[in-house]
Design a protein around this motif. Structure first.
Motif, PDB file in Angstrom:
ATOM      1  N   GLU A   1     -30.583  21.164 -46.912  1.00 12.26           N
ATOM      2  CA  GLU A   1     -30.693  22.010 -48.531  1.00 12.26           C
ATOM      3  C   GLU A   1     -31.281  20.681 -49.462  1.00 12.26           C
ATOM      4  OE1 GLU A   1     -27.651  24.062 -49.989  1.00 12.26           O
ATOM      5  OE2 GLU A   1     -28.967  25.346 -48.735  1.00 12.26           O
TER       6      GLU A   1
ATOM      7  N   LEU B   1     -31.471  14.821 -58.305  1.00 14.66           N
ATOM      8  CA  LEU B   1     -31.463  15.992 -57.159  1.00 14.66           C
ATOM      9  C   LEU B   1     -30.392  16.276 -56.508  1.00 14.66           C
ATOM     10  CD1 LEU B   1     -34.746  15.168 -55.451  1.00 14.66           C
ATOM     11  CD2 LEU B   1     -34.354  16.876 -57.403  1.00 14.66           C
ATOM     12  N   LEU B   2     -29.291  15.377 -56.390  1.00 17.95           N
ATOM     13  CA  LEU B   2     -27.973  15.663 -55.887  1.00 17.95           C
ATOM     14  C   LEU B   2     -27.223  16.722 -56.534  1.00 17.95           C
ATOM     15  CD1 LEU B   2     -26.653  12.222 -54.569  1.00 17.95           C
ATOM     16  CD2 LEU B   2     -26.773  14.236 -53.381  1.00 17.95           C
ATOM     17  N   ARG B   3     -27.368  16.841 -57.710  1.00 18.69           N
ATOM     18  CA  ARG B   3     -26.622  17.826 -58.974  1.00 18.69           C
ATOM     19  C   ARG B   3     -26.788  19.020 -58.076  1.00 18.69           C
ATOM     20  NH1 ARG B   3     -25.660  16.693 -64.602  1.00 18.69           N
ATOM     21  NH2 ARG B   3     -25.384  18.846 -64.460  1.00 18.69           N
ATOM     22  N   PRO B   4     -28.277  19.820 -57.995  1.00 15.35           N
ATOM     23  CA  PRO B   4     -28.260  20.916 -57.442  1.00 15.35           C
ATOM     24  C   PRO B   4     -27.622  20.944 -55.979  1.00 15.35           C
ATOM     25  CG  PRO B   4     -30.331  20.218 -57.998  1.00 15.35           C
ATOM     26  CD  PRO B   4     -29.359  19.348 -58.450  1.00 15.35           C
ATOM     27  N   LEU B   5     -27.464  20.090 -55.543  1.00 18.92           N
ATOM     28  CA  LEU B   5     -26.967  19.882 -54.002  1.00 18.92           C
ATOM     29  C   LEU B   5     -25.567  20.107 -53.987  1.00 18.92           C
ATOM     30  CD1 LEU B   5     -27.564  19.429 -50.836  1.00 18.92           C
ATOM     31  CD2 LEU B   5     -27.115  17.023 -51.081  1.00 18.92           C
ATOM     32  N   LEU B   6     -24.825  19.146 -55.021  1.00 17.22           N
ATOM     33  CA  LEU B   6     -23.529  19.249 -55.159  1.00 17.22           C
ATOM     34  C   LEU B   6     -22.932  20.638 -55.419  1.00 17.22           C
ATOM     35  CD1 LEU B   6     -22.095  16.241 -57.193  1.00 17.22           C
ATOM     36  CD2 LEU B   6     -20.935  17.255 -55.185  1.00 17.22           C
ATOM     37  N   HIS B   7     -23.782  21.429 -56.495  1.00 15.52           N
ATOM     38  CA  HIS B   7     -23.349  22.664 -56.737  1.00 15.52           C
ATOM     39  C   HIS B   7     -23.490  23.735 -55.672  1.00 15.52           C
ATOM     40  CE1 HIS B   7     -22.589  22.838 -61.056  1.00 15.52           C
ATOM     41  NE2 HIS B   7     -23.705  22.077 -61.401  1.00 15.52           N
TER      42      HIS B   7
ATOM     43  N   ALA C   1     -23.613  23.133 -52.340  1.00 10.74           N
ATOM     44  CA  ALA C   1     -22.705  22.609 -51.360  1.00 10.74           C
ATOM     45  C   ALA C   1     -21.108  23.224 -51.791  1.00 10.74           C
ATOM     46  CB  ALA C   1     -22.515  21.028 -51.042  1.00 10.74           C
ATOM     47  N   LEU C   2     -20.834  22.939 -52.985  1.00 12.23           N
ATOM     48  CA  LEU C   2     -19.411  23.387 -53.367  1.00 12.23           C
ATOM     49  C   LEU C   2     -19.141  24.811 -53.504  1.00 12.23           C
ATOM     50  CD1 LEU C   2     -18.611  20.451 -56.006  1.00 12.23           C
ATOM     51  CD2 LEU C   2     -17.399  20.799 -53.818  1.00 12.23           C
ATOM     52  N   GLU C   3     -20.431  25.448 -53.919  1.00 15.73           N
ATOM     53  CA  GLU C   3     -20.158  27.006 -53.987  1.00 15.73           C
ATOM     54  C   GLU C   3     -20.175  27.444 -52.479  1.00 15.73           C
ATOM     55  OE1 GLU C   3     -22.820  28.314 -58.042  1.00 15.73           O
ATOM     56  OE2 GLU C   3     -23.666  28.461 -56.068  1.00 15.73           O
ATOM     57  N   GLY C   4     -20.929  27.180 -51.769  1.00 19.44           N
ATOM     58  CA  GLY C   4     -20.576  27.431 -50.404  1.00 19.44           C
ATOM     59  C   GLY C   4     -19.484  27.015 -49.731  1.00 19.44           C
ATOM     60  N   ALA C   5     -18.875  26.363 -50.327  1.00 21.02           N
ATOM     61  CA  ALA C   5     -17.496  25.686 -49.668  1.00 21.02           C
ATOM     62  C   ALA C   5     -16.670  26.948 -49.746  1.00 21.02           C
ATOM     63  CB  ALA C   5     -16.727  24.773 -50.443  1.00 21.02           C
ATOM     64  N   TRP C   6     -16.716  27.787 -51.029  1.00 19.16           N
ATOM     65  CA  TRP C   6     -15.818  28.893 -51.069  1.00 19.16           C
ATOM     66  C   TRP C   6     -15.992  30.013 -50.000  1.00 19.16           C
ATOM     67  CZ3 TRP C   6     -12.267  29.521 -55.068  1.00 19.16           C
ATOM     68  CH2 TRP C   6     -11.576  30.623 -55.109  1.00 19.16           C
TER      69      TRP C   6
ATOM     70  N   THR D   1     -16.779  19.705 -47.207  1.00 22.34           N
ATOM     71  CA  THR D   1     -18.259  19.573 -47.979  1.00 22.34           C
ATOM     72  C   THR D   1     -18.339  18.078 -48.598  1.00 22.34           C
ATOM     73  OG1 THR D   1     -17.975  21.953 -48.283  1.00 22.34           O
ATOM     74  CG2 THR D   1     -19.497  20.459 -49.400  1.00 22.34           C
TER      75      THR D   1
ATOM     76  N   ILE E   1     -19.174  18.309 -62.779  1.00 20.60           N
ATOM     77  CA  ILE E   1     -19.483  19.165 -61.693  1.00 20.60           C
ATOM     78  C   ILE E   1     -18.213  19.422 -60.650  1.00 20.60           C
ATOM     79  CG2 ILE E   1     -21.114  19.664 -59.825  1.00 20.60           C
ATOM     80  CD1 ILE E   1     -23.200  18.214 -60.868  1.00 20.60           C
TER      81      ILE E   1
ATOM     82  N   TYR F   1     -15.539  23.110 -59.959  1.00 25.14           N
ATOM     83  CA  TYR F   1     -15.120  23.638 -58.780  1.00 25.14           C
ATOM     84  C   TYR F   1     -13.504  23.348 -58.583  1.00 25.14           C
ATOM     85  CZ  TYR F   1     -19.705  24.727 -58.192  1.00 25.14           C
ATOM     86  OH  TYR F   1     -21.028  25.168 -58.564  1.00 25.14           O
TER      87      TYR F   1
ATOM     88  N   ARG G   1     -23.033  29.596 -43.964  1.00 26.91           N
ATOM     89  CA  ARG G   1     -21.844  29.148 -44.285  1.00 26.91           C
ATOM     90  C   ARG G   1     -20.642  29.795 -43.319  1.00 26.91           C
ATOM     91  NH1 ARG G   1     -22.198  24.778 -47.994  1.00 26.91           N
ATOM     92  NH2 ARG G   1     -19.932  24.689 -47.823  1.00 26.91           N
TER      93      ARG G   1
ATOM     94  N   PHE H   1     -31.796  24.194 -60.798  1.00 29.56           N
ATOM     95  CA  PHE H   1     -30.790  24.146 -62.061  1.00 29.56           C
ATOM     96  C   PHE H   1     -30.480  22.547 -62.194  1.00 29.56           C
ATOM     97  CE2 PHE H   1     -31.781  28.259 -62.306  1.00 29.56           C
ATOM     98  CZ  PHE H   1     -30.772  29.133 -61.794  1.00 29.56           C
TER      99      PHE H   1
END
Lengths: 298, 221, 533
Positions: free
Chosen positions: A164, A194-200, A202-207, B37, B197, B201, C95, C384
């Motif tokens: 990703e 660039l880590l910002r979109p990665l963090l987002h 990754a964390l969204e996918g955690a759900w 994660t 951020i 979450y 996922r 974003f």
């Protein structure tokens, strides 16, 4: 997970057994206190074993670092200790640490410490090489299933998240965001941007991962285990053989073998006896190792 | 016997204890997924910094995870981080010590996070909180190295002497200082934005916690 | 027997303004294959999750009404009982794979419910046989493709031997081959083993005929609950908007000039059976215009490129994009579509060949490209970097580029004016895509390349996207990579099919589709006359 062909004889065995073998070597390193002869003997044994197993291949990176560190510590230790008689150098007196000095006794004591450090390093290198890490990890699955599952989840996610990140980086490059000059701080800021979109992401996918955990029944009660690790009779014999050098060491120590003092002056009561004891001990130590390796031919 | 061994055994027992407590506590799946994660991310950010000894953004990320998601989560994130690179890249014998040191690191940040008012968002927007966090990160740069040193200390078998202890820590000072400096920079530059951020979450986890049944004869669950 | 039922089910997500489900009253019989239709956000996903308890257990919020399974109230069942009866498959394959090897993934669920070892072994053998996973067992999951992962996820769920399978757009992220494989398995499970299947799907052209029953969702309510034929009837007579949710062949036959209305076909075979006479199969009116010579915009000559050493993905490919073209790039997985797009955009360097823009060669320094070519990747969220929509667009405008756009104009063209203060990650999938598009437009590109933009979009959203692509100011040509041939038919005036890094077919949509076999929209399949030679 490695394929069957890649694994050596140790990795096929039950991981606990292999760990036991290595743990006894660690034990021996401490059993004889800092006896230079025994330590050197054990060093030779382990070094030969490691060479045989091809463990020297990946040695250099952290080995050099730790050794460097060990030597730095050696020097400092020597300066700070106040034992020994044969002075090499007498230094100034510092407020809390006392007088900085260097004696031959201190130096050789610390040197033995470095030898033991090398032994520990080699044992850990053998651990890397001989133990199948996957299966070793699963040994704890019974005791701590949630932790093990979480760790496995995390391990599985690493290559995916790296992928990703590469994709995000490519997108940013196409947008023209990459800083042109190889500016150190600029690059770091860019990477973190660039880590910002990665963090987002990754964390969204955690759900979704959590929903999947639920859908597969994780946490619904007591788990069973599909992994079965058999203990072969050969391995059991190997464990028994380990007792030989151990018993001998205790017996020998009881008899007074392996005494060596550094301070205040060197004193070695029985060099010949120690040599003989070392010989027997090494022979007995080799037995379980050879027994195990011969499993390869079977 | 060797005091180093005593210390190490004590620390290992502590580790096992905390792990079992975290195990029995039954964290729900959402939190475990987040922990996994964040552990992966902390493992990933280590890789480009492998060349620089001791400087890693992982420590900062672990501490932030603990600060926002709590002590148990922080502990687990810290304990999971070294597994990937150590298992797959074979980086060395000190996996358990790293798990321990980083685990305690994350857990202590969780305790730091408890200092805020109940229900308030775990952000680092106020300068007071921010600097507290930065100092905490910097200190852990040293603490981490000191826990790792015990490994060497045992090996060297020094005489149980406070002076030799000092000698040990003095010799590792450059590395620990580098670590602490790295932590300082990462937290000073990135903590605030990253916290925002993660807090987003965290909020989702919080509001999902208490489903309500209205009407019907179903009652509470 | 009635397996799942809801009575007056109303649910509202925490901090939502409107309830996601309103007064749902549904009964599902055992063995039914139910298709859930409706626009994005109409409540289909929420409904599926209400049936297996994820809502409200996972999401919080407030719920009222009853959800029952096999006569018992759902919340009285333990997680173990629920999971052994109702399986839920999501749309994102990545996922849903939890562990690192296939075997471990398959046994994970069984271990979780505490099955004895012999039982696990037996079930593993069964599921492995059903899905043909025998060779895969020791593969690392990381090496599987998206479609393979989704199949594995489904297989892992089925080891629990559930009675109901709930699927939330299971094929939307998959290429057609794997999508068909998944649907095929579901059909067999339903027909032969009597598993109850509830599936929500947008690409109805491949699954409408499988349904015994249709549930149509509209803003949280069930607007239709009945047979597929009844749905078509109502769509024809009273509610024309519903025709968006019918397969293209059915839609065609519902058009006033389209043929009989009594028995509208839902598959191509039915259509053929009805209208065998040659006159009724008129040539299609497509969106193509007569082929004109267009001013070349971007020219690739003998391009060879690849990612790994020694392996080329594109082989001596020559391609010209002219002004005014709307190109649909088709091809199977691995044919090189994304690679070609990235080469054209300047992300992947050429190993051989040249690339030139309006006659000027482009070299390794690709800094010229961002002003000219915009590339929209498959994940709009990658773009974003800030906290509000306004900040994102302002940042995009601030970058070096021609200042042809203003913030207000961008918000307007993307339809996001109402959302300017929202956090980008609070936007829905379609809205995120439009925001990413806005970000790209800010740089005033002349050529726009979109990589699989139609995944997961419902028909109305696809129409909107199509409409948008037809009238982007400043953009001379667009290239869309897609698997969706129906969309390609509606949008493109040129279709290119890639195979193994080379062009297999290139021309107007009519020409390409008429001679194609597997890349054929439904209407062309119906009209196809076998080659007589």
């Amino acid at each position: 997970m490695k394929s069957e062909a890649e694994r050596n004889v140790w990795q096929i065995a039950h991981p606990a057994i292999v760990v036991l073998h290595l743990a006894t070597q660690l034990l021996f390193a401490f059993l004889w206190e800092l006896h230079p002869l025994f330590l050197c003997g054990q060093l030779v044994l382990i070094a030969v074993w490691a060479k045989q197993e091809g463990a020297f291949a990946q040695l250099r990176p952290f080995f050099a670092m730790t050794l460097l560190f060990g030597f730095a510590y050696l020097c400092l230790n020597t300066l700070v200790l106040h034992e020994g008689r044969t002075y090499l150098w007498k230094g100034p007196i510092l407020p809390y640490l006392g007088r900085l000095d260097a004696t031959v006794e201190e130096l050789s004591y610390s040197l033995c410490g470095v030898i033991r450090l090398v032994i520990l390093l080699l044992v850990s290198q053998l651990f890397q090489r001989l133990v199948d890490h996957d299966r070793f990890f699963f040994l704890f699955a019974e005791a701590a299933p949630r932790f093990v599952t979480t760790a496995l989840l995390s391990i599985r996610l690493v290559p995916f998240l790296q992928h990703e990140y590469r994709r995000i980086r490519e997108t940013a490059k196409l947008r023209g965001l990459e800083p042109q000059r190889a500016n150190g701080l600029g690059q770091v800021r860019y990477s973190w941007l660039l880590l910002r979109p990665l963090l987002h992401s990754a964390l969204e996918g955690a759900w979704l991962t959590a929903e999947t955990l639920y859908a597969r029944g994780f946490g619904s009660g007591k788990r069973s285990s599909y992994q079965r690790m058999a203990l072969r009779p050969r391995e059991k014999t190997g464990v028994l053989l380990l007792l030989l050098p151990f018993a001998f060491a205790l017996y020998a120590k009881g008899l007074g073998v392996g005494q060596f003092a550094f301070f205040p002056l060197f004193s070695w009561p029985d060099p010949l006896g120690d040599l003989f004891g070392l010989g027997c001990f090494l022979l007995l130590s080799i037995v379980p190792i050879i027994w195990f390796r011969r499993g390869e031919e079977m | 016997m060797n005091i180093g061994i005593v210390l190490l055994v004590a620390l290992l027992s502590l580790f096992a204890l905390i792990l079992l407590v975290a195990e029995k506590a039954r964290m729900d799946e959402k939190k475990l997924a987040v922990v996994a994660t964040l552990g992966s991310l902390a493992a990933i950010v280590r890789i480009p910094f492998a060349v620089l000894p001791s400087v890693q953004p992982s420590s900062f990320l672990i501490m932030l995870s603990g600060y926002i998601f709590g002590a148990r989560a922080g502990f687990l994130v810290g304990a999971i981080t070294p597994l990937f690179s150590n298992l797959f890249l074979g980086q060395g014998p000190w996996t358990v010590w790293q798990m321990l040191a980083w685990g305690l690191c994350g857990a202590s940040s969780g305790l730091l996070g408890k200092l805020r008012k109940r229900g308030a968002a775990p952000l680092l927007d106020r300068p007071g909180r921010r600097w507290l966090f930065i100092v905490h990160c910097t200190l852990w740069g040293f603490l981490y190295g000191w826990i790792m040193n015990l490994w060497i200390y045992t090996g060297m078998g020094a005489l149980a002497n406070f002076r030799t202890f000092i000698g040990l820590y003095v010799s590792s000072l450059p590395f620990d200082a580098a670590h602490a400096l790295g932590n300082f920079f990462f937290s000073a530059l990135f903590a605030q934005n990253t916290a925002r951020i993660l807090a987003r979450y965290h909020r989702r986890l919080v509001i999902a916690r208490f489903p309500a049944w209205k009407g019907g004869a179903d009652g509470e669950k | 027997m009635v397996l799942c039922s809801c009575e007056q089910l109303t649910y509202q997500y925490p901090e939502a303004e409107q309830p996601a489900l309103q007064n749902i009253q549904v009964k599902i019989e055992e063995g039914e294959f139910v298709l859930l239709l409706g626009a994005s956000g109409s409540g289909k996903s929420t409904f599926l999750r209400a049936l297996n308890g994820l809502v409200p257990r996972f999401y919080g919020g407030t719920i009222s009404g009853n959800v029952m399974f096999a006569g018992k109230e759902l919340h009285t069942l333990s997680q173990r009982e629920v999971v052994r009866s109702l399986a839920l498959l999501n749309q994102d394959p990545e996922r849903q794979i939890l562990l690192d090897t296939v075997e471990r993934e398959l046994v994970f669920a069984m271990e979780n419910i505490g099955l004895p070892w012999t039982e696990m072994r037996s079930r593993l053998a069964e599921i492995s046989h059903l899905f043909g996973l025998g060779d895969w067992l020791h593969r690392a999951t990381y090496t599987l493709s998206g479609g393979e992962k989704q199949r594995l996820a489904l297989a892992s769920l089925l080891t629990l031997y559930p009675r109901v399978v709930l699927l939330d757009e299971p094929t939307s992220q998959l290429d057609p081959v794997h999508a068909e494989a998944v649907l095929h398995v579901l059909r067999r499970l339903n027909e032969e083993w009597g598993l109850t299947v509830l599936m929500s799907e947008h690409r109805v052209d491949r699954c409408f005929h499988l349904a015994d029953r249709i549930l149509f969702f509209d803003q949280g309510r069930v607007a239709y609950d009945g047979s597929p034929r009844g749905f078509i009837q109502l769509a024809a007579d009273s509610v024309p908007e519903w025709q968006n949710y019918l397969p293209p062949i059915t839609r065609h036959f519902l058009k006033p000039s389209g043929g009989q209305r009594e028995h509208v076909p839902i598959t191509v075979k039915e259509a053929r059976a009805q209208s065998n006479t040659a006159e009724q199969r008129e040539p299609a009116e497509t969106a193509s215009t007569a082929a004109q010579t267009r001013a070349p915009l971007l020219v690739l000559e003998h391009g060879t490129a690849g990612y790994e050493k020694g392996r080329d993905v594109l082989h001596q490919l020559s391609y010209t994009i002219g002004a005014g073209e709307r190109i649909a790039l088709l091809g199977e997985n691995g044919a090189g579509k994304s690679t070609l797009a990235k080469v054209l955009a300047g992300a992947v360097p050429l190993r051989q060949g040249t690339l030139s823009w309006e006659g000027h060669a482009i070299h390794a320094n690709q800094s010229l490209m961002h002003g000219r070519i915009g590339y929209l990747s498959q994940n709009p969220s990658d773009y974003f970097l800030y906290e509000t929509v306004e900040q994102e667009l302002t940042f995009a405008l601030g970058n070096p580029g021609k200042a042809d756009w203003t913030l207000a104009a961008l918000l307007d063209v993307t339809g996001l004016s109402l959302y300017r203060d929202r956090h980008p990650h609070d936007l829905s999938g379609g809205e995120r895509q439009r925001l990413a598009l806005g970000i790209l437009l800010a740089a005033s590109p002349e050529l726009l390349i979109l990589d699989e933009p139609t995944r997961g979009l419902d028909q109305r959203q696809k129409d909107k996207l199509n409409h948008l692509l037809h009238q982007l100011p400043g953009v001379k040509s667009t290239v869309v990579i897609t698997h969706d041939v129906e969309f390609a038919l509606a949008y493109a005036n040129r279709v290119t099919i890639l195979y193994q890094g080379q062009i297999a077919s290139d021309g107007s949509p009519d020409a390409v589709f008429q001679h194609s076999f597997s890349f054929m929209p439904q209407l062309y399949k119906w009209r196809r006359r076998p080659e007589t030679s």
